[in-house]
Design an enzyme around this catalytic site. Structure first.
Site, PDB file in Angstrom:
ATOM      1  N   TYR A 137      -3.233 -10.230   4.932  1.00 15.87           N
ATOM      2  CA  TYR A 137      -3.413  -8.620   5.020  1.00 15.87           C
ATOM      3  C   TYR A 137      -4.701  -8.330   5.265  1.00 15.87           C
ATOM      4  CZ  TYR A 137      -2.402  -3.821   4.348  1.00 15.87           C
ATOM      5  OH  TYR A 137      -2.313  -2.520   4.577  1.00 15.87           O
ATOM      6  N   TYR A 183     -13.060  -3.690  -2.774  1.00 17.93           N
ATOM      7  CA  TYR A 183     -13.978  -3.280  -3.674  1.00 17.93           C
ATOM      8  C   TYR A 183     -14.933  -4.377  -4.149  1.00 17.93           C
ATOM      9  CZ  TYR A 183     -16.558  -0.813  -7.403  1.00 17.93           C
ATOM     10  OH  TYR A 183     -17.404  -0.026  -7.635  1.00 17.93           O
ATOM     11  N   ARG A 191      -9.430  -0.138   4.317  1.00 19.79           N
ATOM     12  CA  ARG A 191      -9.115   0.272   3.053  1.00 19.79           C
ATOM     13  C   ARG A 191      -9.845  -0.857   1.934  1.00 19.79           C
ATOM     14  NH1 ARG A 191      -4.977   3.251   0.975  1.00 19.79           N
ATOM     15  NH2 ARG A 191      -3.413   4.210   2.377  1.00 19.79           N
ATOM     16  N   THR A 246       1.010  -0.988  -0.055  1.00 15.80           N
ATOM     17  CA  THR A 246      -0.217   0.021   0.138  1.00 15.80           C
ATOM     18  C   THR A 246       0.865   1.172   0.085  1.00 15.80           C
ATOM     19  OG1 THR A 246      -1.443  -1.074   1.210  1.00 15.80           O
ATOM     20  CG2 THR A 246      -1.911   1.128   1.241  1.00 15.80           C
ATOM     21  N   LYS A 259      -0.816  -9.975   8.693  1.00 13.06           N
ATOM     22  CA  LYS A 259      -0.630  -8.421   8.925  1.00 13.06           C
ATOM     23  C   LYS A 259      -1.967  -7.850   9.446  1.00 13.06           C
ATOM     24  CE  LYS A 259       0.602  -3.905   7.127  1.00 13.06           C
ATOM     25  NZ  LYS A 259       0.831  -3.277   5.839  1.00 13.06           N
ATOM     26  N   ILE A 262       4.920  -4.146  10.163  1.00  9.44           N
ATOM     27  CA  ILE A 262       4.944  -3.641   8.899  1.00  9.44           C
ATOM     28  C   ILE A 262       4.739  -2.406   8.973  1.00  9.44           C
ATOM     29  CG2 ILE A 262       4.514  -3.864   6.590  1.00  9.44           C
ATOM     30  CD1 ILE A 262       3.948  -7.013   7.133  1.00  9.44           C
TER      31      ILE A 262
END
Length: 293
Positions: free
Chosen positions: A135, A109, A140, A46, A163, A205
């Site tokens: 992740y 999405y 997001r 990202t 993550k 991270i």
């Protein structure tokens, strides 16, 4: 075996004014992290603006990084997609240029059900032969990974870690209570690294580590060595700076901070656009207070 322990930097991708990747600056950034105790490089995620890189660019950046790092620390590459077929092809290409591990974000999405998510990750698991990190960043992507799904993912051959960018320590605690010791958790939120480590996490991270790599490494090391007071001091000292890095969509503030510090090629690709004057002024004030200006 864990991919890494400690501070993995979510590295920016340096762009020239015309939008091309600046490999000279990327080389300098990688050398900086190798010299300053970063424990792993997380490339084209990202923070690396992977969503605006072509597959060819993404693979080329990973290859350049792998060649530069030359096995001194692990290189973990973003390879996630909301199209499973696309993700498989990209993962295979990145595996072939020598990445040590892959970071696989949940589909975004279009999203999916938890069963669809497990089928997506299962397809990724069957496609490659290197370790992978699932992740979860629902802020997001619009979807998360339930603790029950994390357990199922942990049973797959190549998924070895999560993550956790949920920012929900209750979620982290539940996941930690359900998985076994062979599946790792990394913090995806710089503001709660220390609390997550206390729940059994083994590292972060980190966006923050782009500018303060040694400090993030030292915070993790202090915790691992039992010096909780030192670890807490570092975490809290940088709280205001960490918050400022997310005043706008990341990595907009991060690249603004790097520009303030004189780094070159900190341009963004649209639709990301330069930070507001308020963000820049806030970052300048905080960096001055931290002794970096």
């Amino acid at each position: 075996m864990s991919i890494f322990r400690g501070s993995g930097v979510a590295l920016v991708t340096p762009f020239n004014e015309n939008g091309s990747v600046n490999y000279g600056v990327l080389d300098e950034l990688l050398e900086y992290h190798l010299e300053n105790k970063t424990d792993a490089i997380v490339i084209v995620g990202t923070t690396g603006e992977a969503s605006t890189l072509t597959d060819e660019e993404q693979v080329e950046v990973v290859k350049f990084t792998v060649d530069k790092v030359n096995k001194r620390i692990p290189v973990i590459a973003g390879a996630g997609s909301n199209d499973t077929r696309h993700g498989i092809n990209l993962s295979k290409m990145i595996e072939n240029v020598g990445a040590d591990a892959l970071l696989q974000v949940t589909p975004y999405y279009n999203k999916t059900s938890q069963m669809g998510l497990l089928k997506h990750y299962e397809a990724m698991d069957n496609a490659v032969n290197i370790p992978m990190i699932a992740y979860s960043v629902p802020g997001r992507t619009g979807m998360g990974i339930t603790p029950e799904s994390v357990v199922e993912i942990s049973k797959m051959n190549n998924f070895v870690a999560l993550k956790d960018a949920t920012g929900d320590l209750g979620y982290t605690a539940k996941v930690a209570s359900m998985i076994d010791e062979n599946f790792d958790i990394y913090s995806g939120n710089d503001d709660v690294v220390l609390p997550l480590l206390s729940l059994g996490g083994i590292g972060v991270i980190s966006v923050w580590a782009n500018i303060f790599p040694r400090e993030v490494h030292e915070m993790c090391e202090a915790f691992f060595n039992g010096d909780i007071l030192k670890a807490r001091e570092i975490q809290l000292k940088f709280k205001e700076f960490i918050d400022a890095l997310f005043m706008e969509a990341s990595p907009i503030p991060l690249k603004a901070a790097m520009q303030i510090l004189g780094y070159e090629a900190c341009n963004l690709r649209l639709p990301l656009y330069e930070a507001s004057e308020n963000t820049k002024e806030t970052l300048s004030r905080i960096l001055k207070g931290l002794g970096r200006l």
